[in-house]
Design an enzyme around this catalytic site. Structure first.
Site, PDB file in Angstrom:
ATOM      1  N   LYS A  24       0.829  -1.217   0.000  1.00 45.45           N
ATOM      2  CA  LYS A  24       0.000   0.000   0.000  1.00 45.45           C
ATOM      3  C   LYS A  24       0.860   1.262   0.000  1.00 45.45           C
ATOM      4  CE  LYS A  24      -2.970   0.724   3.530  1.00 45.45           C
ATOM      5  NZ  LYS A  24      -2.849   1.986   4.284  1.00 45.45           N
ATOM      6  N   ASP A 322       2.097  -1.095  11.965  1.00 51.83           N
ATOM      7  CA  ASP A 322       0.779  -1.521  11.476  1.00 51.83           C
ATOM      8  C   ASP A 322       0.453  -2.973  11.867  1.00 51.83           C
ATOM      9  OD1 ASP A 322       0.312   0.947  10.373  1.00 51.83           O
ATOM     10  OD2 ASP A 322       1.046   0.392   8.385  1.00 51.83           O
TER      11      ASP A 322
HETATM   12  C1  S3P Z   1       2.663   4.866   6.269  1.00 56.23           C
HETATM   13  C2  S3P Z   1       3.184   5.264   7.474  1.00 56.23           C
HETATM   14  C3  S3P Z   1       2.670   4.823   8.780  1.00 56.23           C
HETATM   15  C4  S3P Z   1       1.741   3.632   8.648  1.00 56.23           C
HETATM   16  C5  S3P Z   1       0.768   3.785   7.508  1.00 56.23           C
HETATM   17  C6  S3P Z   1       1.514   3.939   6.189  1.00 56.23           C
HETATM   18  C7  S3P Z   1       3.265   5.366   5.018  1.00 56.23           C
HETATM   19  O1  S3P Z   1       1.951   5.888   9.381  1.00 56.23           O
HETATM   20  O2  S3P Z   1       1.028   3.410   9.842  1.00 56.23           O
HETATM   21  O3  S3P Z   1      -0.083   2.664   7.421  1.00 56.23           O
HETATM   22  O4  S3P Z   1       2.997   4.808   3.939  1.00 56.23           O
HETATM   23  O5  S3P Z   1       4.054   6.332   5.078  1.00 56.23           O
HETATM   24  P1  S3P Z   1       2.680   6.996  10.296  1.00 56.23           P
HETATM   25  O6  S3P Z   1       3.604   7.772   9.453  1.00 56.23           O
HETATM   26  O7  S3P Z   1       1.573   7.861  10.832  1.00 56.23           O
HETATM   27  O8  S3P Z   1       3.371   6.224  11.383  1.00 56.23           O
END
Ligand code: S3P
Length: 441
Positions: A24, A322
């Site tokens: 993702k 996550d």
């Molecule tokens: C992500 C960063 C994370 C993660 C999210 C995806 C990203 O969040 O929890 O599912 O793709 O940069 P945070 O930056 O808030 O920790």
């Protein structure tokens, strides 16, 4: 069709090879970088989920043409200054914190006001963590109650580079600032607590003016204004966060074995592997390769026999952020008391996940002591719910990972589960139940 899933039996033993969909984080970044490139970029194995579709809708609103196709998607970038900022443009990030926060970095030079909205869950999440540093570049923001969506951004044509200290370990904050710095004359300097580094790796692959120095506890990142971005043809590896549900299901099931093909194993993303290995779970990487700066491998997992409790070192938190809901399920079956701390960020996710972890574990009959940023889990190696123990999971803000973790708990520990809001999986993993079905056959 009903939006409720009922689980009445544990899963039987299985020995399978599966593939999970594209990552993702990489899929959303492919959309954003490609929208700024000069020319046509392609993606294979792009994750077709609501978060990624929201990213595609967002760049389309900014005047970028996109063709979505299961085999190969295409984005027709118009260059770094190719966005069209029509009056009263409204971008809907839906459930995606990554899209909402990253795109704001790209909008710091918008010539018109842009409205950013999101769904109920995203509208409860903190956006001042990006609006504050982005306003230092010169963009102007108005947020609901100074913190939340909906927000308005007014870009500036006179951006100034900033010095920014990212101390939450948030890749979303770090990436948002990197994007804004790409639009800004001069050198922006970021001191960032360790977090996933996909944005930096893509910048390096695209030969953009970025320098990263790695220190023990943080990275120093310097970014200069970008003039041109080349096209990005990307074959997106599978998502370790989606794999995590099956890694844990295999570890907790008897006499089972699973191979998950072609998974992104970027060292900043594999906290779950390090943690589970410390707990005695057998996991190995096979066919390791490097692809455009990212690492990937097939992951092999076998049923765990003696799971050990863990006092989890907080330096592993960001790389597993996550995955904690399912890591806690492994701790529930460990011998001894596990302790996870410095986890306040977990309550900043699509739902307050530390609270949901406590609820799920309590339903399992597992004792926990939970604070705002920590959880102690009193493991039980013989954990098993009686056939008539009823568990209902609902009103969790449709957090996809709460749905999937609950389903893994049901299949691993038994009981009679009713889990609401099945459609939450569309956010990140629409094929989740189909793959569960394959393991049951
Ligand atoms: C992500 C960063 C994370 C993660 C999210 C995806 C990203 O969040 O929890 O599912 O793709 O940069 P945070 O930056 O808030 O920790």
């Amino acid at each position: 069709m009903s939006n409720i899933v009922k689980i009445k039996n544990k899963i039987g033993n299985f020995k399978k090879t599966i593939t999970v969909p594209g990552d993702k984080s990489l899929s959303i970044r492919w959309v954003l970088f490609s929208s700024l490139a000069n020319g046509t970029s392609t993606a294979k194995n792009l994750l077709m989920s609501e978060d990624v579709l929201a990213a595609i809708e967002a760049v389309k609103k900014l005047g970028i043409k996109v063709i979505i196709n299961k085999k190969e998607s295409k984005i027709f970038g118009k260059g770094i200054d190719g966005y069209k900022y029509k009056k009263n443009l409204k971008i809907n990030a839906k459930n995606s914190g990554t899209l909402g926060r990253l795109i704001l970095g790209l909008l710091v030079n918008s010539s018109n006001t842009i409205h950013l909205i999101g769904d109920k869950s995203l509208s409860k999440r903190d956006f001042s963590r990006v609006s504050e540093p982005l306003s230092k570049f010169g963009a102007k923001f108005r947020l609901r109650n100074n913190n939340f969506l909906p927000l308005k951004i007014n870009g500036s044509s006179n951006l100034k580079p900033i010095k920014y200290s990212e101390n939450k370990g948030s890749a979303q904050c770090k990436s948002s600032i990197i994007f804004a710095a790409m639009r800004t004359e001069g050198t922006t300097i970021i001191k960032a607590k360790k977090s996933r580094n996909h944005t930096e790796l893509l910048c390096k692959y695209l030969k953009l003016p970025i320098r990263v120095k790695n220190f023990k506890n943080f990275d120093k990142i310097e970014v200069n204004k970008v003039k041109k971005i080349k096209t990005l043809n990307y074959d997106i590896p599978s998502d370790i966060s989606s794999s995590a549900f099956f890694i844990v299901l295999t570890a907790l099931s008897k006499k089972s074995e699973l191979i998950i093909k072609n998974v992104n194993i970027n060292p900043t993303r594999i906290g779950i592997i390090t943690i589970l290995k410390k707990m005695g779970v057998r996991i190995i990487f096979k066919n390791q390769k490097t692809y455009k700066g990212e690492k990937k491998a097939d992951i092999k997992i076998v049923s765990a026999k003696n799971i050990k409790a863990i006092n989890c070192p907080p330096k592993l938190n960001s790389g597993a952020i996550d995955e904690f809901l399912v890591i806690f399920l492994v701790a529930a079956k460990a011998k001894g008391i596990s302790y996870f701390r410095n986890l306040s960020e977990l309550n900043q996710k699509e739902s307050p996940r530390l609270k949901w972890a406590e609820k799920i574990l309590t339903n399992l009959g597992v004792k926990t002591i939970t604070s705002n940023d920590s959880i102690k889990i009193y493991g039980n190696p013989n954990l098993n719910l009686s056939l008539d123990k009823r568990v209902i999971i609902k009103n969790y803000l449709k957090d996809h990972r709460v749905f999937m973790a609950s389903l893994i708990a049901a299949l691993s520990f038994g009981g009679k589960w009713t889990i609401h809001d099945k459609d939450s999986i569309n956010t990140s993993f629409p094929d989740f139940l189909k793959i569960i079905g394959k393991l049951k056959k």
